[in-house]
Motif scaffolding. Structure first.
Motif, PDB file in Angstrom:
ATOM      1  N   TYR A 582      54.640  16.366   8.292  1.00 30.98           N
ATOM      2  CA  TYR A 582      53.989  17.533   8.887  1.00 30.98           C
ATOM      3  C   TYR A 582      52.530  17.180   9.132  1.00 30.98           C
ATOM      4  N   VAL A 799      60.970  29.901  13.317  1.00 27.42           N
ATOM      5  CA  VAL A 799      61.438  28.627  13.886  1.00 27.42           C
ATOM      6  C   VAL A 799      62.577  28.894  14.867  1.00 27.42           C
ATOM      7  N   TYR A 803      62.508  28.004  18.793  1.00 27.75           N
ATOM      8  CA  TYR A 803      63.565  27.110  19.285  1.00 27.75           C
ATOM      9  C   TYR A 803      64.286  27.792  20.450  1.00 27.75           C
ATOM     10  N   PHE A 826      55.161  24.570  17.645  1.00 24.90           N
ATOM     11  CA  PHE A 826      56.247  24.203  16.741  1.00 24.90           C
ATOM     12  C   PHE A 826      55.846  23.184  15.660  1.00 24.90           C
ATOM     13  N   LEU A 829      54.415  24.487  12.466  1.00 24.72           N
ATOM     14  CA  LEU A 829      55.293  25.220  11.546  1.00 24.72           C
ATOM     15  C   LEU A 829      55.892  24.288  10.481  1.00 24.72           C
ATOM     16  N   LEU A 830      55.901  22.975  10.808  1.00 26.13           N
ATOM     17  CA  LEU A 830      56.458  22.021   9.838  1.00 26.13           C
ATOM     18  C   LEU A 830      55.604  21.915   8.585  1.00 26.13           C
ATOM     19  N   LEU A 840      63.643  22.414   7.009  1.00 27.72           N
ATOM     20  CA  LEU A 840      64.091  21.741   8.235  1.00 27.72           C
ATOM     21  C   LEU A 840      64.487  20.278   7.982  1.00 27.72           C
TER      22      LEU A 840
END
Lengths: 904, 578
Positions: A582, A799, A803, A826, A829-830, A840
């Motif tokens: 991340y 997420v 997506y 996106f 968000l990791l 994830l």
């Protein structure tokens, strides 16, 4: 017979020198020297042993397998490779066969072979070196002896011949100043092999030995010097030392300090190799070259002519006697060599000899280093050491050829110091060594040395709790008293051994003069580790005495303990940080003076307009926003300004810092006044029910650009709006989302905000401002995705809807702003993985589906994306797979923010 | 020249007195015959009773009509009690096989074990002379506890010593005590005493299984053979099958002492007795010496232990094993015996080698004596260190470099060229000598067969030295004079050759260092005569001469040996520089 309290040995000169420091009368009590009395009678008398053959010390290589090499006086008087006409053993080379080599090695060659290889002298780098071998091949037998072994055996032989008990008094060995840690370690290891206890041996750099002799001369000790009792002493001046020995000539400027100790003043030199940097002391003149040229003068012009005179007779000793007259041709020869013109035949001979050992190639040229002394070498060193302003106490020259300089080269030295007179004494170094040995043995002030710094790479966490490689100081760059041991104040932690691992590899870094060199060393475990085990590292080092002793032991007592094996040291690349899962840490915007200066007139205008309730206030604020919304990457700004700084994609410049610290601004009063006025007017508008007016929007937008320093009225308004939205549905305005994205940090606020985002993404076909707000929160706020701020279900929904939007946009062949905002948001968000490593998982849904989708986008539609976004899918995939590197980080964070979005 | 040549004397080639190998010429075994062949990869080999051997090179190589020639030493019969017999040895060189015959070789005396007291005076003298040489080399081949800086051991079983140490050993005189020897050392080992005594009283025994007819009542064990025998016998019951004598074939165990370890013990005991007797005989003049008495007593004990009741039945050792069996390895008493066995065997091998290669051994000794003399007489500005082997190899106890020097003499710098310094792998040094001679004409000097050259470059003078072995000077000086005369003739020819081929003229003289084994020239020690006799020889045309320096076989008991030797050498050198 008086007790020997210290011994000095110098095997770098034209003859072996051993000096003994004797216990002064009256300082000997109850079988040992009393320190207080010794200090009172300091310096002790020095006795120079004069029973050796007056020849350059040599080592004679073995003739048969297993034969020990001959050293000491036995080697000096042996005929082997002495350059005699017969037998072949005595010929040079053996049997006059160039392939067979020469079985006589002058110790100056051994010393030189231990020095760092050419090109590596400039910085004291960590270079593992094997003990170099000298060999020959008589009658087809290849026989070798290691340089360190030669030196250690010679030391032992000469000490024994001088009647020194090897285990009793401290022995200071004069070594070239250039001898680095690897060379020192080779000498110490070899000493240990031959039965000389390394703990009893002290390696003393030659210029330092000469300086010590000067400091401890009877007429100088404490002469009119102001000193205090601190260990570091007070700076009193600088001393310029030139050593002209058989190996490399060295010139070093040393800082001299004074200290009050045991009722007297002690002068001592300070050695600082770190600060010296590129101003190295070697002069590229080798005594052996000069001596060979001298010996060659009146003899047959060949190796067979000068070799026996120089290395198998007392010719050099007799020639260098102060009473020996120098012939004009000899004076010319010396000057030619010092002007970098080594006679051709000698050069050829050295080239031939270089076939047997490359060290001879180093001797094969003259050097003009001596001429650079007054103009370059010493001044440059003094600049580096910061001693230029100190008074020059004296200029000293010592060593085999110091008398020769009186005849041939003193003018250079006189340029450096008009009062310079080459001293008649050529044995100052060995005297200094004997004094050093006595002082170290009895804990008296001797000299101080600055440690060479060394850093160890460990895996730690940064200020934000993200994993990062850290360089922790293994050895601090501090000064230590000679002979003293520096120990790491506390163990270094952060290392661990994985289960099943049977070795530990430690990456090391040394930074000298902004140049980093990287090495790695290994330590083997007796058996593979049965479980993951944290380790700690303890260090102790004696300055100038070889490598540090590094002990690695498990944090759990008794699991294992090992010593770092420096012999395993090898060069390595700079350790790469671990792959990223991340985007670590957070982006920071630092207030920039120039940008603030540009914005200042507009801020004043806006302030004035607001104070005057001017109808132009809105326009003034919009003008100001055009500057406030700029936050370029700091390194790019610096590049534009002509400064080179390290690339940091987390650091931006702006008018106001992202932390909202107004005190850090050049004019905090102005910023604070504007902020307060904005808050006041916005509050009034809210009370009047017109927060969505043109002015209200402008005020809220400018308030948002104050980041965490946003006016309290704006915060209150936005919190109210969030509550309303939670009740009635997500109907926040763009400007409100803008301010939330920049200024919201509070966990409570975020916990309320994220569900609204999910709802908005679910319902809205225009999610751009929502996505930007989320992105900015994650980018600037450290714990934006912590479990306290967002629940697992919410983040999963977030997420899923991002997506979904990406899928929809790709299906619709719409590669515009919505897709861009989704793609940019996106990866942030990791960051949830910081708190939940299983978030994830790349091989499970929905992550696998996202990866497939991004791969599809990357392969099929990459060129339809805006240029600035083309690298994002690939970088995101790498982050998803936990394999991202700095380049992926650059692809994501190197993007300049789309200005269009900021302007509304 | 393809066929090797036989030389009766080292210089015979110059005098054209050489004969081809196929001529069947019988060489004088009492002198220093040599074989001359082409210097090539294959060296001549010879079959000796003790095994195959390669002939050691003698003298320097030399050129003749494009060929490179090299002389080789010949061995002597090492077997005992062969007096009057012709010594035949088969020589091989590449594909060539020939026979070398030597007559009048000194016969090795029979060992005391067989009751022999030797075959005569010369044999005993030679025996003592060999003992002296071996002793000296062994002394130098072991590192002393208080050595000097040069003393060191190498991995090749060699010891590095200094010439000072060598002179201390070689230049001893007036010995009045018995010499140190292996038997003395063994006799001093109390553990060996106890071990042998213990074994003689309780030797190791094994239970040997034998099959014999045993009365029925005493049968304890039957094996398959016995059962088959039992089945073949007539009758139904055991009593019927036992027949009238009531005996059946059965296994019986019997104690036996005739085992390998006991046979080796007995061999050791016999050898100790033999060595003790030989030692006593050789040192009979020092009967009161503690060592002699101790050895004599030890010898008596050894003989007593050997004939003890329990060892009497132990048979002789049929062959000499080189690998110990289990008891010899692990049983403490027998391990000691095995160690002693190996030492005695090694000693015997050394003696065999010394007897076979007496001429080489004398060359080694002669070189040592010359080196020590030069060391004493002149100053060597730089030291040299000879290497001594712990064990001899074909008479050689030293490793090159052998020659000392150079020396600073009153006539200038003296270089010592030694033919042994050319011993190297693949004869590289010999080829180098011919290709790059260290002085003009050096490539021709080898034709004279000399072993060493003392060379004064500044004055162009050289002394050629032969270490001349001769056991048959037969008491008449005429014999030696004839030898010297022939040597002089050879030197004249060499001088001519040097002038012709190398365009150089040296003032050459010769010195034969002769071991006067028959004491034809030297006299007995008890007479008031010089120990070392300088026999002046004929003069050459250049005014120099060829002399012989005769050394008695018992040099170390002579009172003025060192003084005489040094004086004589000095005289020879002064004669050269007159």
């Amino acid at each position: 017979m008086r007790t020997v309290i210290g011994v000095g040995v110098d095997l770098t000169q034209h003859m072996p020198l051993v000096a003994k420091a004797l216990c002064p009368d009256g300082a000997f009590h109850k079988g040992r020297a009393s320190v207080a009395e010794l200090a009172r009678h300091w310096p002790p008398p020095i006795e120079l042993h004069n029973g050796f053959y007056p020849q350059p010390p040599v080592c004679v290589l073995p003739l048969l397998h297993g034969e020990p090499p001959l050293v000491g006086d036995a080697a000096a008087q042996h005929r082997r490779a002495a350059g005699l006409p017969w037998p072949p053993e005595a010929q040079v080379p053996f049997s006059h066969d160039d392939q067979a080599g020469i079985g006589r090695v002058p110790l100056c060659a051994a010393w030189t072979a231990l020095l760092p290889p050419p090109g590596h002298e400039q910085s004291p780098m960590l270079i593992r070196r094997a003990d170099p071998e000298f060999g020959w091949c008589p009658e087809g037998r290849h026989l070798t002896v290691r340089a360190g072994q030669m030196l250690a055996l010679s030391l032992r032989a000469f000490l024994q011949a001088a009647g020194v008990v090897l285990h009793s008094p401290r022995i200071a060995v004069v070594v070239p100043d250039t001898l680095d840690e690897a060379g020192q370690q080779i000498v110490l290891d070899a000493c240990s092999e031959v039965g000389l206890p390394p703990e009893n041996i002290h390696l003393l750099p030659r210029p330092l030995a000469v300086a010590l002799h000067w400091c401890n001369s009877l007429n100088r000790l404490g002469a009119g010097v102001d000193a205090h009792g601190e260990e570091e002493g007070s700076r009193i001046g600088r001393l310029r030392v030139l050593t002209v020995s058989m190996d490399v000539w060295e010139a070093l400027s040393l800082e001299i300090r004074a200290r009050w100790y045991l009722n007297r003043i002690w002068l001592f030199p300070l050695r600082d190799r770190v600060a010296l940097g590129n101003a190295r002391p070697e002069l590229d003149v080798f005594g052996v070259s000069l001596a060979a040229a001298l010996a060659h003068q009146t003899e047959v012009a060949s190796l067979r002519g000068w070799w026996p005179r120089l290395l198998a007779s007392s010719w050099l000793h007799e020639s260098l006697q102060p009473s020996s007259p120098f012939f004009p041709e000899q004076v010319r020869c010396v000057q030619a060599v010092l002007n970098d013109r080594l006679p051709e035949p000698i050069q050829r001979d050295f080239q031939k000899l270089a076939r047997h050992h490359p060290v001879w190639r180093r001797f094969g040229h003259g050097g003009s280093g001596l001429r650079r002394l007054p103009t370059d070498v010493w001044p440059e060193q003094e600049r580096s050491l910061g001693t230029t302003g100190l008074p020059l106490l004296e200029t000293l020259a010592d060593g085999a050829f110091s008398d020769l300089l009186r005849h041939c080269g003193a003018r250079w030295l006189r340029c450096a110091d008009p009062n310079f007179q080459p001293p008649a004494l050529r044995v100052a170094a060995v005297h200094g060594a004997a004094l050093a040995a006595a002082a170290i043995a009895h804990g008296l002030p001797c000299y101080r040395e600055k440690l060479l710094p060394l850093e160890l790479c460990v895996r730690g966490t940064d200020n934000y709790g993200d994993p990062v490689l850290q360089w922790k100081p293994l050895i601090a760059a501090t000064t230590v008293e000679a002979g003293g041991v520096w120990r790491s104040p506390e163990p270094i932690r952060g290392l661990k051994i994985e289960k099943g691992q049977d070795r530990l590899v430690l990456p090391l870094r040394r930074v000298v003069q902004n140049r980093s060199s990287f090495r790695q060393v290994k330590t083997e475990l007796t058996e593979p580790s049965k479980r993951e085990e944290a380790v700690r590292v303890n260090v102790e080092v004696k300055p100038g005495q070889g490598f540090a002793r590094v002990c690695i032991e498990s944090v759990t007592p008794g699991v294992f303990s090992a010593r770092l094996d420096w012999r395993t040291m090898e060069e390595c690349e700079e350790p790469k940080p671990p792959p990223l899962a991340y985007i670590p840490s957070v982006s920071r915007i630092l207030p920039d003076g120039e940008m603030f200066a540009q914005a200042t007139p507009l801020m004043r205008a806006a302030l004035s307009a607001l104070e005057d309730n001017s109808p132009n206030a809105t326009e003034c604020l919009r003008e100001l926003i055009r500057l406030l919304n700029k936050w370029p990457l700091a390194f790019k700004v610096e590049q534009r300004r002509g400064r080179l700084v390290e690339k940091d994609f987390m650091l931006h410049y702006g008018v106001i810092g992202s932390e909202g610290n107004l005190d850090a601004l050049p004019e905090p009063g102005l910023a604070r006044s504007l902020r307060n006025l904005i808050g006041k007017q916005f509050g009034e508008l809210v009370e009047a029910g017109r927060p969505a007016s043109r002015l209200g929007k402008a005020l809220l937008r400018v308030g948002g650009w104050f980041y965490l320093a946003m006016p309290e009225q704006c915060y209150s308004y936005l919190r109210t709006r969030i509550r309303e939205a939670a009740a009635r549905g997500p109907s926040l305005r763009d400007v409100e989302l803008h301010a939330i994205g920049l200024a919201f940090e509070n966990v409570e606020d975020l916990r309320r905000f994220y569900p609204l985002v999910v709802q908005a993404l679910r319902n809205s076909s225009a999610p751009n401002h929502w996505l930007r707000a989320v992105r900015n929160i994650c980018r600037f706020r450290n714990h934006a995705l912590s479990p306290d701020a967002i629940q697992d279900a919410t983040v999963a929904d977030l997420v899923a809807w991002v997506y979904s939007h990406i899928q929809k946009q790709i299906q619709n062949q719409n590669f515009g702003r919505i897709l861009a905002n989704c793609l940019e948001t996106f990866p942030f968000l990791l960051k949830r993985r910081r708190y939940d490593p299983s978030f994830l998982l790349p091989d499970k849904e929905p992550a696998a589906g996202i990866v497939r989708l991004l791969q599809y986008l990357e392969t099929k539609h990459r060129w339809r994306l805006p240029r600035r976004l083309q690298e994002i899918p690939k970088a995101t995939i790498n982050f998803m797979r936990r394999q991202a590197t700095g380049s992926d980080l650059e692809a994501l964070l190197g993007l300049e923010e789309d200005e269009e979005q900021e302007n509304d | 020249m393809r066929e090797p040549l036989l030389l009766d004397e080292p210089w015979d080639w110059l005098l054209s007195r050489s004969q081809p190998l196929s001529s069947g010429k019988i060489l004088d075994g009492s002198g220093s015959p040599r074989l001359l062949s082409i210097l090539q990869g294959d060296k001549p080999g010879i079959a000796l009773p003790t095994g195959q051997a390669v002939l050691p090179a003698a003298s320097f190589p030399f050129f003749i009509s494009g060929d490179r020639l090299q002389a080789f030493h010949l061995p002597i019969d090492p077997r005992q009690h062969r007096e009057g017999e012709l010594f035949l040895a088969t020589l091989t060189l590449s594909d060539l096989v020939g026979e070398v015959k030597q007559a009048d070789c000194v016969a090795r005396p029979e060992s005391a074990k067989h009751g022999g007291t030797g075959v005569g005076k010369i044999s005993d003298a030679v025996s003592a002379w060999i003992d002296w040489q071996i002793w000296a080399f062994q002394e130098l081949g072991h590192l002393p506890t208080d050595g000097d800086a040069f003393d060191a051991v190498t991995r090749e079983g060699c010891v590095r010593r200094s010439w000072q140490a060598a002179a201390m050993v070689w230049l001893q005189e007036g010995r009045d005590v018995a010499r140190m020897a292996l038997i003395v050392e063994l006799s001093r080992q109390q553990t060996l005493h106890r071990t042998l005594d213990a074994i003689s009283r309780h030797p190791r025994r094994i239970l040997h299984r034998i099959r014999e007819e045993i009365p029925l009542g005493r049968i304890q064990e039957l094996d398959s053979v016995c059962i088959r025998d039992f089945a073949r016998r007539p009758g139904m019951t055991a009593i019927e099958k036992a027949g009238p004598r009531q005996q059946l074939l059965a296994v019986r165990r019997r104690e036996q002492r005739d085992t390998l370890e006991n046979r080796i013990t007995c061999w050791v005991l016999e050898s100790l007795g033999e060595l003790a007797r030989d030692y006593y005989r050789a040192n009979a003049t020092f009967a009161q010496d503690g060592k002699v008495r101790q050895v004599r007593s030890f010898g008596r004990c050894a003989r007593t232990w050997r004939i003890s009741e329990l060892l009497r039945e132990v048979g002789p050792l049929q062959h000499h094993p080189s690998v110990p069996n289990y008891p010899l390895q692990f049983e403490p008493r027998y391990r000691q015996v095995w160690k002693t066995y190996l030492r005695i065997r090694r000693e015997k091998t050394v003696l065999d080698d010394a007897w076979a290669w007496q001429r080489v051994l004398w060359g080694e000794t002669g070189r040592q004596l010359v080196g020590c003399c030069l060391q004493r007489l002149f100053e060597a500005p730089l030291a040299s260190t000879p290497f001594y082997r712990a064990e001899c190899r074909q008479g050689c106890w030293t490793e090159p470099p052998v020659a000392p020097g150079p020396f600073k003499t009153r006539w200038g710098e003296c270089l010592v060229f030694d033919s042994r310094d050319l011993d190297s792998a693949n004869d590289e040094a010999r080829h180098r000598w011919l290709k790059h001679p260290p002085f003009r004409g050096a490539q021709h000097v080898g034709a004279s067969g000399c072993d060493q050259i003392l060379f004064w470059q500044e004055t162009n003078r050289a002394l050629l030295v032969w270490h001349f072995y001769h056991a048959g000077l037969s008491g008449s000086r005429g014999g030696l004079q004839k030898i010297l005369s022939r040597c002089r003739d050879a030197l004249e020819i060499l001088n001519t050759d040097l002038r012709r081929f190398a365009q150089v003229q040296y003032r050459l003289s010769g010195l034969l260092l002769v071991a006067d084994l028959s004491e034809g020239v030297t006299r007995r020690a008890d007479q008031d005569q010089p120990s070392v006799v300088l026999e002046p020889g004929p003069r050459l045309a250049s005014g120099t001469s060829v002399n012989a320096l005769c050394l008695p076989p018992d040099v170390d008991v002579r009172e003025r040996f060192v003084e005489d030797l040094l004086e004589s050498v000095l005289l020879v050198l002064e004669d050269l520089h007159q």
